[in-house]
Motif scaffolding. Structure first.
Motif, PDB file in Angstrom:
ATOM      1  N   TYR A 157     -56.821  21.558  43.133  1.00  8.38           N
ATOM      2  CA  TYR A 157     -56.870  22.975  42.700  1.00  8.38           C
ATOM      3  C   TYR A 157     -57.792  23.241  41.710  1.00  8.38           C
ATOM      4  CZ  TYR A 157     -52.447  23.481  45.401  1.00  8.38           C
ATOM      5  OH  TYR A 157     -51.726  23.612  46.552  1.00  8.38           O
ATOM      6  N   GLY A 158     -58.067  22.203  40.794  1.00  8.24           N
ATOM      7  CA  GLY A 158     -59.155  22.616  39.859  1.00  8.24           C
ATOM      8  C   GLY A 158     -58.569  22.693  38.611  1.00  8.24           C
ATOM      9  N   ALA A 159     -59.241  22.802  37.417  1.00 10.01           N
ATOM     10  CA  ALA A 159     -59.036  22.853  35.959  1.00 10.01           C
ATOM     11  C   ALA A 159     -58.150  24.041  35.701  1.00 10.01           C
ATOM     12  CB  ALA A 159     -60.094  22.553  34.989  1.00 10.01           C
ATOM     13  N   LYS A 160     -58.458  25.084  36.377  1.00  9.61           N
ATOM     14  CA  LYS A 160     -57.882  26.433  35.992  1.00  9.61           C
ATOM     15  C   LYS A 160     -56.311  26.477  36.451  1.00  9.61           C
ATOM     16  CE  LYS A 160     -59.190  29.013  40.144  1.00  9.61           C
ATOM     17  NZ  LYS A 160     -59.809  30.363  40.917  1.00  9.61           N
ATOM     18  N   TRP A 161     -55.810  25.605  37.069  1.00  9.44           N
ATOM     19  CA  TRP A 161     -54.605  25.327  37.355  1.00  9.44           C
ATOM     20  C   TRP A 161     -53.600  24.281  36.723  1.00  9.44           C
ATOM     21  CZ3 TRP A 161     -52.288  29.314  40.193  1.00  9.44           C
ATOM     22  CH2 TRP A 161     -52.968  30.098  41.037  1.00  9.44           C
ATOM     23  N   ALA A 162     -54.460  23.747  35.704  1.00  9.88           N
ATOM     24  CA  ALA A 162     -53.872  22.624  34.983  1.00  9.88           C
ATOM     25  C   ALA A 162     -52.268  22.908  34.531  1.00  9.88           C
ATOM     26  CB  ALA A 162     -54.767  22.193  34.128  1.00  9.88           C
ATOM     27  N   GLU A 163     -52.322  24.103  34.057  1.00 13.04           N
ATOM     28  CA  GLU A 163     -50.839  24.471  33.534  1.00 13.04           C
ATOM     29  C   GLU A 163     -49.752  24.139  34.629  1.00 13.04           C
ATOM     30  OE1 GLU A 163     -48.395  28.200  31.546  1.00 13.04           O
ATOM     31  OE2 GLU A 163     -50.565  28.234  32.280  1.00 13.04           O
ATOM     32  N   ALA A 164     -50.058  24.096  35.806  1.00 11.92           N
ATOM     33  CA  ALA A 164     -48.961  24.019  36.957  1.00 11.92           C
ATOM     34  C   ALA A 164     -48.852  22.404  36.925  1.00 11.92           C
ATOM     35  CB  ALA A 164     -49.746  24.323  38.300  1.00 11.92           C
ATOM     36  N   ALA A 165     -49.497  21.468  36.611  1.00 13.08           N
ATOM     37  CA  ALA A 165     -49.162  20.262  36.717  1.00 13.08           C
ATOM     38  C   ALA A 165     -47.654  19.769  36.041  1.00 13.08           C
ATOM     39  CB  ALA A 165     -50.194  19.349  36.207  1.00 13.08           C
ATOM     40  N   ASP A 166     -47.429  20.296  34.751  1.00 10.34           N
ATOM     41  CA  ASP A 166     -46.167  19.866  34.067  1.00 10.34           C
ATOM     42  C   ASP A 166     -45.162  20.447  34.984  1.00 10.34           C
ATOM     43  OD1 ASP A 166     -47.398  18.386  32.261  1.00 10.34           O
ATOM     44  OD2 ASP A 166     -47.677  19.938  30.879  1.00 10.34           O
ATOM     45  N   LEU A 167     -45.477  21.980  35.318  1.00  6.91           N
ATOM     46  CA  LEU A 167     -44.269  22.370  35.982  1.00  6.91           C
ATOM     47  C   LEU A 167     -43.768  21.882  37.154  1.00  6.91           C
ATOM     48  CD1 LEU A 167     -45.599  26.112  35.576  1.00  6.91           C
ATOM     49  CD2 LEU A 167     -43.824  25.147  34.294  1.00  6.91           C
ATOM     50  N   MET A 168     -44.778  21.413  37.871  1.00  7.69           N
ATOM     51  CA  MET A 168     -44.570  20.511  39.272  1.00  7.69           C
ATOM     52  C   MET A 168     -43.970  19.550  38.964  1.00  7.69           C
ATOM     53  SD  MET A 168     -47.449  19.100  41.960  1.00  7.69           S
ATOM     54  CE  MET A 168     -47.172  17.779  42.813  1.00  7.69           C
ATOM     55  N   ARG A 169     -44.100  18.661  37.920  1.00  9.99           N
ATOM     56  CA  ARG A 169     -43.493  17.392  37.451  1.00  9.99           C
ATOM     57  C   ARG A 169     -42.227  17.594  37.226  1.00  9.99           C
ATOM     58  NH1 ARG A 169     -46.731  16.192  33.796  1.00  9.99           N
ATOM     59  NH2 ARG A 169     -47.891  14.838  34.717  1.00  9.99           N
ATOM     60  N   ILE A 170     -41.655  18.680  36.521  1.00 12.02           N
ATOM     61  CA  ILE A 170     -40.282  19.073  36.242  1.00 12.02           C
ATOM     62  C   ILE A 170     -39.815  19.437  37.515  1.00 12.02           C
ATOM     63  CG2 ILE A 170     -38.915  20.622  34.887  1.00 12.02           C
ATOM     64  CD1 ILE A 170     -41.184  20.706  32.854  1.00 12.02           C
ATOM     65  N   LEU A 171     -40.317  20.325  38.162  1.00  9.44           N
ATOM     66  CA  LEU A 171     -39.735  21.021  39.512  1.00  9.44           C
ATOM     67  C   LEU A 171     -39.152  19.857  40.641  1.00  9.44           C
ATOM     68  CD1 LEU A 171     -41.493  24.372  39.713  1.00  9.44           C
ATOM     69  CD2 LEU A 171     -39.150  23.946  39.166  1.00  9.44           C
ATOM     70  N   ALA A 172     -40.042  18.735  40.511  1.00 17.38           N
ATOM     71  CA  ALA A 172     -39.852  17.676  41.401  1.00 17.38           C
ATOM     72  C   ALA A 172     -38.488  17.027  41.349  1.00 17.38           C
ATOM     73  CB  ALA A 172     -40.952  16.457  41.256  1.00 17.38           C
ATOM     74  N   PHE A 173     -37.980  16.935  40.056  1.00 15.02           N
ATOM     75  CA  PHE A 173     -36.648  16.591  39.928  1.00 15.02           C
ATOM     76  C   PHE A 173     -35.620  17.592  40.259  1.00 15.02           C
ATOM     77  CE2 PHE A 173     -38.957  13.874  36.900  1.00 15.02           C
ATOM     78  CZ  PHE A 173     -38.411  12.552  37.288  1.00 15.02           C
ATOM     79  N   TYR A 174     -35.976  18.950  40.195  1.00 17.59           N
ATOM     80  CA  TYR A 174     -35.111  19.802  40.611  1.00 17.59           C
ATOM     81  C   TYR A 174     -35.032  19.836  42.315  1.00 17.59           C
ATOM     82  CZ  TYR A 174     -34.178  24.391  42.853  1.00 17.59           C
ATOM     83  OH  TYR A 174     -33.723  25.268  43.640  1.00 17.59           O
ATOM     84  N   ALA A 175     -35.955  19.576  42.663  1.00 15.05           N
ATOM     85  CA  ALA A 175     -35.882  19.413  44.378  1.00 15.05           C
ATOM     86  C   ALA A 175     -35.105  18.191  44.724  1.00 15.05           C
ATOM     87  CB  ALA A 175     -37.346  19.274  44.882  1.00 15.05           C
ATOM     88  N   MET A 176     -35.004  17.235  43.963  1.00 18.74           N
ATOM     89  CA  MET A 176     -34.308  15.889  44.066  1.00 18.74           C
ATOM     90  C   MET A 176     -32.859  16.034  44.102  1.00 18.74           C
ATOM     91  SD  MET A 176     -34.409  12.193  42.136  1.00 18.74           S
ATOM     92  CE  MET A 176     -36.102  11.957  42.525  1.00 18.74           C
ATOM     93  N   PHE A 177     -32.334  16.849  43.036  1.00 17.55           N
ATOM     94  CA  PHE A 177     -30.928  17.067  42.844  1.00 17.55           C
ATOM     95  C   PHE A 177     -30.669  18.250  43.866  1.00 17.55           C
ATOM     96  CE2 PHE A 177     -32.128  15.077  38.591  1.00 17.55           C
ATOM     97  CZ  PHE A 177     -31.367  13.992  38.746  1.00 17.55           C
ATOM     98  N   TYR A 178     -31.394  19.240  43.992  1.00 17.95           N
ATOM     99  CA  TYR A 178     -31.128  20.162  44.810  1.00 17.95           C
ATOM    100  C   TYR A 178     -30.808  19.508  46.074  1.00 17.95           C
ATOM    101  CZ  TYR A 178     -32.278  24.201  48.301  1.00 17.95           C
ATOM    102  OH  TYR A 178     -32.406  25.222  48.977  1.00 17.95           O
ATOM    103  N   ALA A 179     -31.446  18.446  46.647  1.00 21.50           N
ATOM    104  CA  ALA A 179     -31.591  18.075  48.060  1.00 21.50           C
ATOM    105  C   ALA A 179     -30.100  17.223  48.251  1.00 21.50           C
ATOM    106  CB  ALA A 179     -32.666  17.165  48.304  1.00 21.50           C
TER     107      ALA A 179
END
Length: 480
Positions: free
Chosen positions: A318-340
């Motif tokens: 996505y490029g550097a302008k979307w860098a803020e999404a990386a930390d959010l994606m890292r956290i939300l991956a654990f959300y998806a795990m427990f959701y499943a």
């Protein structure tokens, strides 16, 4: 026993076909998003996210559980589908009219007056989704999962064919709106054709008295589930600007594509298959445990992989302008795990004709979710994402705590399905994190991403393959 084995195979095949269609379609959408993310600004994605939020509510109300009612009802589809279609079209007309009238007020609530037109345009998709739900339900009841592959693929292709040129021509957020509309129209046309059913309308009282209460329970369940699922978007849309919502939406879409998409696909196969064993609790439990174990084999490493490789993934694609999404994606991956872990328990209630149990459970879940996420929002976007993780842990724990009472599914079922995949995932994650810190951290984002993906895949594959080999050797040879 052969019958149960045949149904087991249908669950696996159905889940695989559902996910293949879902994943193939979402993969194309993902590639479209990669291109569009480089052409559009985060605020464009944020504005459309508000419109899609309203559309999700409108679709849930408009469909009124008609697709699920077709699957559940014991009568032939020629009797139930006309009633379901009539109910869906009537409810869709009412809901869309309300959304069109309330669009300015909804946009004002989110402090984004630009979203008014977007909300109105996307609301019209609910008129299309209602009949599409009936056609999809017909295919699901027949367990013709393969026929649902093509609509997902061509919907995604239509979205890209419309959205990307419009973005290049400067349509901004509207390029995403028109791409969504194109996908919904194409999906309806294909589902209609593949269902091999000539649409007709009926309000036959004997069928309506059975279909309507069940469908309304499913709709209430869907609405409550949607409220929990989309509460984060509502809170972010209200408290933060469209650009921040765009970052969060992008991060969430990645875990939705992989982990949550797989869980949904499994649910589409679990529901009709479990319904065939609804009168045999032991067979139902055995089938559910096997299916859940196979699901966790994929869900857990996907979640861990998204968390570990979030930064190089976002920067590479996505490029550097979307860098803020990386930390959010890292956290939300654990959300998806427990959701499943807790999501598919609900399929048991639907399969046994008791969706009202899920309705009350989700109502309680919403009471927990609202104050938790509102409080989490005071800590910013990352706070909302962390709140989602805590919420997923709580809700999955509640689902399994109640499962024994209402369906006989004890914690041993979860443990047997979870232990092997969880151990293999933990070992794989530990090795990848260590390797990333020692050797991969200074690599370019693309090379770092590839290195992590290859290492994780090899380690997890070796662990799972070795475990399966040991289990086979422990199975005694059949007597002569």
């Amino acid at each position: 026993m052969p019958q149960h084995g045949n149904i087991d195979r249908k669950i696996v095949t159905g889940a695989a076909l559902n996910y293949a269609g879902f994943f193939a379609g979402k993969l194309i959408v993902f590639l479209n998003t990669v291109i569009l993310a480089r052409l559009l600004a985060p605020e464009h994605f944020g504005l459309v996210a508000l419109g899609l939020l309203v559309l999700a509510v409108a679709e849930t109300l408009a469909e009124a559980g008609t697709g699920a009612a077709v699957v559940w009802h014991g009568a032939d589809v020629e009797e139930t589908a006309p009633v379901a279609l009539a109910v869906g079209l009537l409810s869709a007309g009412i809901i869309v009219a309300l959304v069109l009238a309330l669009a300015p007020a909804i946009a004002a609530f989110f402090h984004e007056p630009e979203a008014t037109g977007i909300i109105r345009a996307l609301a019209l998709c609910a008129l299309i989704s209602a009949p599409a739900s009936v056609f999809s339900g017909i295919l699901q009841k027949r367990m013709q999962f393969g026929k649902r592959l093509m609509p997902e693929l061509l919907k995604a292709i239509a979205k890209g064919a419309v959205g990307i040129p419009l973005a290049l021509w400067g349509f901004g957020a509207w390029s995403l709106v028109f791409s969504q509309i194109a996908g919904v129209v194409v999906g309806l046309a294909l589902l209609w054709r593949l269902s091999d059913w000539t649409p007709r309308l009926s309000l036959r009282p004997s069928i309506l008295r059975q279909v309507l209460p069940y469908g309304l329970n499913i709709a209430a369940l869907g609405l409550l589930g949607l409220a929990i699922k989309k509460l984060d978007v509502t809170i972010i849309g209200y408290r933060f600007d469209a650009a921040q919502l765009g970052h969060y939406t992008l991060a969430f879409s990645l875990v939705e594509l992989s982990v949550m998409g797989l869980v949904w696909a499994a649910s589409q196969a679990f529901f009709p298959a479990l319904a065939t064993t609804a009168q045999n609790p032991e067979a139902l439990q055995r089938m559910f445990r096997k299916g859940l174990g196979r699901l966790f084999l994929l869900v857990l490493p996907m979640s861990a992989g998204l968390a570990i490789a979030a930064e190089p993934f976002i920067l590479t694609l996505y490029g550097a302008k979307w860098a803020e999404a990386a930390d959010l994606m890292r956290i939300l991956a654990f959300y998806a795990m427990f959701y499943a872990v807790g999501f598919n328990v609900g399929d048991v209630y639907k399969a046994t004709g008791r969706p009202q149990v899920l309705t009350w459970i989700n109502l309680g879940n919403l009471v927990i979710a609202a104050p938790l996420l509102i409080a989490a929002a005071t800590f910013g976007l990352k706070g909302v994402a962390m709140g989602q993780v805590v919420l997923a842990i709580i809700l999955s724990a509640i689902s399994w705590a109640l499962a024994r009472r209402f369906s006989g599914l004890g914690p041993e079922v979860l443990w047997q399905a979870l232990r092997g995949p969880a151990l293999a995932t933990a070992i794989m994650a530990a090795v990848c994190i260590l390797a990333d810190r020692l050797w991969f951290a200074d690599l370019s984002p693309p090379l770092r991403l590839v290195s992590l993906a290859l290492l994780g895949g090899v380690i997890y594959g070796a662990l799972v393959g070795g475990h399966m080999l040991i289990r086979r050797r422990r199975v005694p040879e059949p007597a002569e």
